[in-house]
Design a protein around this motif. Sequence first.
Motif, short mmCIF file in Angstrom:
data_model
loop_
_atom_site.label_atom_id
_atom_site.label_comp_id
_atom_site.label_asym_id
_atom_site.label_seq_id
_atom_site.Cartn_x
_atom_site.Cartn_y
_atom_site.Cartn_z
N PRO A 172 -3.15 -5.59 7.97
CA PRO A 172 -2.74 -5.49 6.56
C PRO A 172 -3.10 -4.16 5.92
O PRO A 172 -2.41 -3.69 5.02
CB PRO A 172 -3.46 -6.67 5.90
N THR A 173 -4.19 -3.54 6.39
CA THR A 173 -4.64 -2.29 5.76
C THR A 173 -3.73 -1.11 6.09
O THR A 173 -3.77 -0.10 5.40
CB THR A 173 -6.07 -1.97 6.20
N THR A 174 -2.93 -1.24 7.14
CA THR A 174 -2.05 -0.13 7.54
C THR A 174 -0.65 -0.24 6.97
O THR A 174 0.21 0.61 7.28
CB THR A 174 -1.96 -0.06 9.07
N LEU A 175 -0.37 -1.27 6.18
CA LEU A 175 0.97 -1.43 5.61
C LEU A 175 1.25 -0.30 4.62
O LEU A 175 0.52 -0.13 3.63
CB LEU A 175 1.09 -2.79 4.93
N THR A 176 2.28 0.47 4.87
CA THR A 176 2.62 1.64 4.05
C THR A 176 4.10 1.62 3.73
O THR A 176 4.93 1.48 4.63
CB THR A 176 2.27 2.95 4.78
#
Length: 913
Positions: A36-40
């Motif tokens: 989730p932290t890499t969703l861009t």
Amino acid sequence: MDFSEEWKSLWPISSVFSPPLLSTTETGPLIFNPSPTTLTQLFSSPSLSPLLPPPFPNLSLTRFLQTSTADSFLLPSTRTSIATQFGLQVPDPSPLLCNRIQLLRCPGTASVVVFFPTGDNSDQVGFVILSVKDTQLDVRALGDSGDVFVAETKLNQRILRLLVNPVADFDFLCSSLGKSCFITIGYLLACTMYSVFWFRVRIKKTDSDLERVVVDFLGSKLFKTCAVVHACWSPHLPEECVVLLESGELFLFDLDSCCKTRGLIKRFLGKKLRILWSDFIDLEKGQWLSCEFSWHPRIVIVAHSSNVFLVDSRSEGCSVTCLLKIDRLVMGNPMRSDQFIALARAGSDGFYFTVASNYLLILCDVRKPLMPVLQWAHGLDNPTFITVFRLSDLRSHPKDDRYKWASDSGNCIILGSFLNCEFSAFCYGPGNKGCVAFEILKFSKSFCAWGLPSELSLSGRGCNCGSCLVSEEFSKDALPEWIDWRQKKEIVLGFGIFDKGLSVQLYEPDSFGGFSVIRMMSSGKLEMQTYSAAWEFWNNSEAHKGLRKSINHFEDSLLYAIGNEEYNFPKKFQYLKLDYLEGSLKDNLAKVLVKKIRKLSERPGRKDSSESDFHQHICQKLKAYGFTKSRSSPAIYDVLKYISSPTSIHDIALKSIWGGLPMSILCLAFSTCSDLLEVLMNHKKVSPEFLDIPDQGQMPPFPLRKPSCRSSKWSHKTQPSDALVGPIVPIRVLIILRKLYEAEETDGLSANTELELHCNKVMQVANEVAASTSGSGLYNEHAVSLADDTEETCYVSQNEKLYSLHEPVAFSGKLSTVDPNPGSSGCESERFTTLIFKKHQELVSNSKMKMGGLELFDKWCPSELKFNDRAMNFGPKELKTYKLLMRQDRKFQEGFELYQKYSSRSNFPKQEL
């Protein structure tokens, strides 16, 4: 018992307990979880959203006829025959079945070109450029407007499929890119429903940065008779591709000659591969799906819904080999019907391919026909998308090299559906390293399944817990029927995976490796997210909360177009009262008419519309057929006297009913153009248009006549004529009005019953007059003669028996079994399918007389022919031509066995030329 690898491959993985060829250890983690932290979010534009037309219920023509005419008099066989005239009703291909984006790596740079359909109708090729700069992705579109790059050529047809093919010689490209010139890096193919378009992709770079990307249109091919099913690029020769049509035809195209010619737009012809598919498959069953190149540039794998074939075109005549049959895959469950729905090439050597059916995923080897290598029970709903990746591309850049051998030797099949947003990963490779089975499989070139199929969430936002999955399905069912859940939920329309070289520059090494996904969402967003390999699914509490919130509060996406602008024109609604039609369908027309008559009688100043001249006109028309005022209903034989061409029992009954209507009712059935009431439409009064009553002798309701000569708009120069037109009122309404005229009771009045009874009378008379001549089998031995209680006696007992009954072969013995209504009788079908006609008198009684006029045309015709113009010239030349044509026709009739049987049964005399 046979324990060979071929025998083990017949058992699908995940369908039986402890299946063979399944390895679960020493292969590394095979579950891919999104981080989730890499969703861009990279880019957002309405140009990325397809804006599809709103979906409509999938109702076939046959189903429409059956449901909309269940209470009407349209026979079930007629509905089916009408539907079959339109061929197989196949719905239009959805643009959501295929991957909507394609990635093309620019060699010598850290950039990727992302292609996708764009435009108001998705009829243009759009693209954006993604470049890696300082571990971040930079998106370059067209200037400051935020829009996307678009190819100059507009296709004017909706793009259903995009395919790219990179140029293989990267080393040469990298050395050439140092020069300040454009270099071709790949080719692009765009498929529409009936056309294929080809493009060339060129780039120009300065130093280490990409300066410009150009997409040149090379040419196109239009297939006028068949739709395009699939197309594929050749992995051997980048300028070649194969196109598969819905008829099974294969075309090979070579772009090399077109690329050398500049400034010319060509219509490609292609080379058609000569294959006679009817020798291998029933073309009327199933449909063609896909095609892929095999290990040789002239060997192609073609998939049909029932078979997979290997086509070898290296020689003049194409040789065809069957690689897989769907019938052999359902041996474990013969009661379940199945069909192939997707095909993909597996591996770089071209020997392996994978095919998906409704229930199974199969890995095959072209060197072992009819023997699958591996099978899985996928458990997905209509998975039309399938692709294969090397496992090293999905577990790239790992910290732990313990499973490097598995990543280098393993493969992963991604199977799913963009329509249903369901995807699964199926991993396979050689046996476990270090064991005996691994050494055996290494020499036998066989594979094992690595673990069970695992779910792959391409959206990167879902929660895999059972509570969230069940709640999401309930939320879909809670929506109204006219709202598609895809319009409420943001779904993935396409995706692409970065290669290992760019992935290293985007994120830090992971424990077991991972990959980066570029995906396009239905809301018009272009996103990137990293996936990591793990042993089990992550328990993502944030995704769980987000999903629960999104379920309770749906937001509209831009998947289906609902109009970009407000409706600026005045809205006008016109309503039609269909109470008469509803009463006729429900057989309560009498109640509707009684209610209408009572309302009209209460109006003040009501006048009688009948006039004496109108009565005289109607009387003169009926006297031409022998009808007089003294007869309440014309004799059925009086109607038969004017039947020359084959006419159904139902039509004869209608003619008899028309002739028996009283003058007061006929006043309502016919009128003149000047007396027609005008109807208010669009603030203007217009009068409806009806057909003129013919001057020549025809029975009501006058089926054969010319259109009326009135104009759609009258003017002061052109006034309405006094010609008699009609009928202007349906016969069922007139039947009810006659019953109301004769009796005051309205209970039990049914126009359908009245018409059915009259058809039964016509059927009895027709059987009597036809059976007395020919002894036809159509005569009903138990029929009651009308000579006992009617005045038909004098007509039936005449010596001249000139009538014949005919039942078309298409209706023979079929309608009684097709009718879905159990209460329907045989007469319901016979009144439409039984035809009666009168034999020509001169043909029967004076067959040996010499004839030289138009009566010659009756010589070889069972029925009497009537000509409007009797003064036609028929001289010696015409007579010579006529005899020549009749001689040819006689040879045909003598050689036609069915016609000879019918002629002998109908007692037709043989004629001499």
